[in-house]
Motif scaffolding. Structure first.
Motif, PDB file in Angstrom:
ATOM      1  N   ARG A   1       0.820  -1.204   0.448  1.00 43.22           N
ATOM      2  CA  ARG A   1       0.036   0.046   0.127  1.00 43.22           C
ATOM      3  C   ARG A   1       0.972   1.173  -0.230  1.00 43.22           C
ATOM      4  NH1 ARG A   1      -4.146  -0.340   4.569  1.00 43.22           N
ATOM      5  NH2 ARG A   1      -3.448  -3.077   4.490  1.00 43.22           N
ATOM      6  N   GLY A   2       0.159   2.612  -0.021  1.00 39.89           N
ATOM      7  CA  GLY A   2       1.106   3.621  -0.282  1.00 39.89           C
ATOM      8  C   GLY A   2       1.459   4.161  -1.258  1.00 39.89           C
TER       9      GLY A   2
ATOM     10  N   TRP B   1      -6.698   4.631  -2.713  1.00 43.29           N
ATOM     11  CA  TRP B   1      -6.504   4.324  -2.095  1.00 43.29           C
ATOM     12  C   TRP B   1      -6.142   3.943  -0.972  1.00 43.29           C
ATOM     13  CZ3 TRP B   1     -11.349   1.888  -1.915  1.00 43.29           C
ATOM     14  CH2 TRP B   1     -11.882   0.806  -1.743  1.00 43.29           C
ATOM     15  N   HIS B   2      -6.290   3.936   0.468  1.00 41.25           N
ATOM     16  CA  HIS B   2      -6.238   3.692   1.920  1.00 41.25           C
ATOM     17  C   HIS B   2      -5.805   2.378   2.017  1.00 41.25           C
ATOM     18  CE1 HIS B   2      -7.330   8.109   2.727  1.00 41.25           C
ATOM     19  NE2 HIS B   2      -8.634   7.563   2.575  1.00 41.25           N
TER      20      HIS B   2
ATOM     21  N   ALA C   1      -8.240  -6.100  -4.040  1.00 36.76           N
ATOM     22  CA  ALA C   1      -9.256  -6.348  -5.488  1.00 36.76           C
ATOM     23  C   ALA C   1      -9.674  -4.935  -6.686  1.00 36.76           C
ATOM     24  CB  ALA C   1      -9.797  -7.392  -5.663  1.00 36.76           C
ATOM     25  N   LEU C   2      -8.972  -3.712  -6.182  1.00 39.36           N
ATOM     26  CA  LEU C   2      -9.547  -2.403  -6.555  1.00 39.36           C
ATOM     27  C   LEU C   2      -9.728  -2.216  -7.982  1.00 39.36           C
ATOM     28  CD1 LEU C   2     -10.485   0.416  -5.645  1.00 39.36           C
ATOM     29  CD2 LEU C   2      -7.923   1.041  -6.082  1.00 39.36           C
TER      30      LEU C   2
ATOM     31  N   TRP D   1     -19.497   0.391  -5.561  1.00 36.96           N
ATOM     32  CA  TRP D   1     -18.941  -0.908  -6.820  1.00 36.96           C
ATOM     33  C   TRP D   1     -17.634  -1.195  -5.530  1.00 36.96           C
ATOM     34  CZ3 TRP D   1     -20.383  -4.421  -9.352  1.00 36.96           C
ATOM     35  CH2 TRP D   1     -21.801  -4.512 -10.123  1.00 36.96           C
ATOM     36  N   LEU D   2     -17.387   0.027  -5.059  1.00 36.41           N
ATOM     37  CA  LEU D   2     -15.250   0.163  -4.316  1.00 36.41           C
ATOM     38  C   LEU D   2     -15.680  -0.389  -3.416  1.00 36.41           C
ATOM     39  CD1 LEU D   2     -13.959   3.817  -5.594  1.00 36.41           C
ATOM     40  CD2 LEU D   2     -13.922   1.329  -6.910  1.00 36.41           C
ATOM     41  N   ASP D   3     -17.072  -0.991  -2.443  1.00 36.64           N
ATOM     42  CA  ASP D   3     -17.179  -1.085  -1.352  1.00 36.64           C
ATOM     43  C   ASP D   3     -16.778  -1.894  -0.281  1.00 36.64           C
ATOM     44  OD1 ASP D   3     -17.898   2.408  -0.554  1.00 36.64           O
ATOM     45  OD2 ASP D   3     -20.385   1.779  -1.077  1.00 36.64           O
ATOM     46  N   GLY D   4     -16.795  -3.314  -1.573  1.00 32.02           N
ATOM     47  CA  GLY D   4     -17.012  -4.178  -1.057  1.00 32.02           C
ATOM     48  C   GLY D   4     -15.719  -5.143  -2.516  1.00 32.02           C
TER      49      GLY D   4
END
Length: 364
Positions: A18-19, A68-69, A76-77, A126-129
């Motif tokens: 991440r990051g 994205w955090h 799977a973004l 759609w980004l929530d899960g």
């Protein structure tokens, strides 16, 4: 088909990265994954989204993806937003996307950018899960693993437990028929028939039976609800048209008799199931496919501890097995792996498998 023994070398990508730069890396990795899995249209969509993110286009949706955090690959973004884009096409709300999904040359980035700007509100959820990628073709792996387990001496009557079941499509595998390198199992009049392209020797022949199948999901999908079924269809890679036919067959099967599916997280489900008495003369099997990356690490640890504890108490009359089909992103393929108790506590890779069951390379 290319020799699977000569797999291309891919740069290793830590799923939990991440990051800074992680989002761009995740999208590039997903493009390569789709291309290797025979999904050029999905690769186009994911690549176009990446181009939008690299441009000066901006709204709340685009900025949420850019910043994205979490860990974008583990989450799977790319497939979350690609599923939303596909839903716009399937519903007819964004007809301008048609050239991409028809395989026609177009300015992909411009078309996707316009859709992301125009449909910001409907795309945001759609980004929530994570994606719901319930695919019946993966159950060929489970069937092959059960043949192998029976050959190892485990009782051939299987009680299945599945985590991340989504709509429970694989829980209905007792209604499916399989031709696995010439070894045929399943009913004479199946709800679906699978014959993956087979590489290597066939699995061992055995007379196996599924005596029960129960699964869990944190957000189970009801296939008999058209709106929920449409969401599942949106996660199907559009070039894999046979998967839409399978989805319709699964809907018919679920309408006739729903799979046994509960709303529960993976750790609670496994702990609860293993605490219940096991019927003598059955092999209890925990199975999952393309789900482990979505299970939080603390739950992974609880599932592993519960299985190893139950495994230590397993007997010849009440054996236990763990069958998984999960991605190895260093080669953009999936590994069918098995552990069993008593006698085979170490994991064994039985096959390389296509993510949607199109082919299998048997190693077992």
């Amino acid at each position: 088909m290319a020799d699977r023994g000569e797999r291309p070398d891919y740069e290793f990508v830590d799923m939990n990265t991440r990051g800074e730069g992680a989002v761009a890396t995740a999208f590039a990795n997903q493009v390569a994954y789709c291309e290797n899995a025979g999904a050029p249209i999905t690769a186009r969509v994911v690549g176009a989204i990446a181009d939008v993110l690299a441009s000066d286009a901006s709204n709340a949706l685009i900025e949420r993806i850019r910043t994205w955090h979490g860990a974008p690959l583990a989450d799977a973004l790319p497939l979350r937003i690609a599923g939303g884009i596909h839903a716009l096409h399937l519903s007819g709300d964004a007809k301008e996307l048609a050239p991409i999904y028809r395989g026609i040359s177009a300015d992909d980035a411009a078309l996707v950018r316009d859709a992301m700007l125009a449909f910001e509100a409907p795309l945001m959820p759609w980004l929530d899960g994570p994606p719901q990628t319930n695919e019946a073709g993966r159950s060929s792996n489970f069937s092959a693993a059960m043949l192998w387990l029976a050959d190892k001496g485990l009782t051939a009557r299987f009680a299945l437990l599945e985590i991340g079941s989504s709509a429970g499509i694989n829980l209905m595998m007792d209604r499916y028929r399989y031709d696995l390198g010439g070894i045929v199992v399943g009913p004479e009049q199946p709800a679906m028939h699978f014959a993956p392209e087979w590489n290597g020797s066939p699995p061992p022949a055995a007379d196996i039976a599924i005596v029960s199948a129960k699964g869990c999901d944190v957000a189970p999908v009801d296939l008999t609800d058209p709106a929920q079924a449409l969401r599942l269809k949106a996660y199907i890679w559009p070039e894999h048209t046979v998967r839409f036919d399978r989805m319709e067959a699964a809907i018919r099967a679920a309408t006739e008799r729903k799979p046994d599916l509960v709303r529960m997280n993976a750790a609670e489900f496994v702990e609860d199931a293993l605490a219940k008495p096991q019927v003598p003369g059955t092999t209890r099997v925990l199975m999952h496919s393309i789900v482990w990356q979505y299970v939080p690490q603390d739950q992974q640890q609880r599932v592993t501890a519960a299985m190893e504890s139950a495994g230590a108490a397993a007997t010849a009359d009440r054996p236990l097995a763990w069958v998984s089909v999960e991605a190895d992103r260093t080669v953009h393929r999936h590994m069918l792996k098995v552990r069993y108790w008593p006698g085979g506590e170490e994991a064994v890779q039985l096959a390389w498998s296509h993510p949607h069951g199109a082919d299998m390379e048997w190693l077992g």
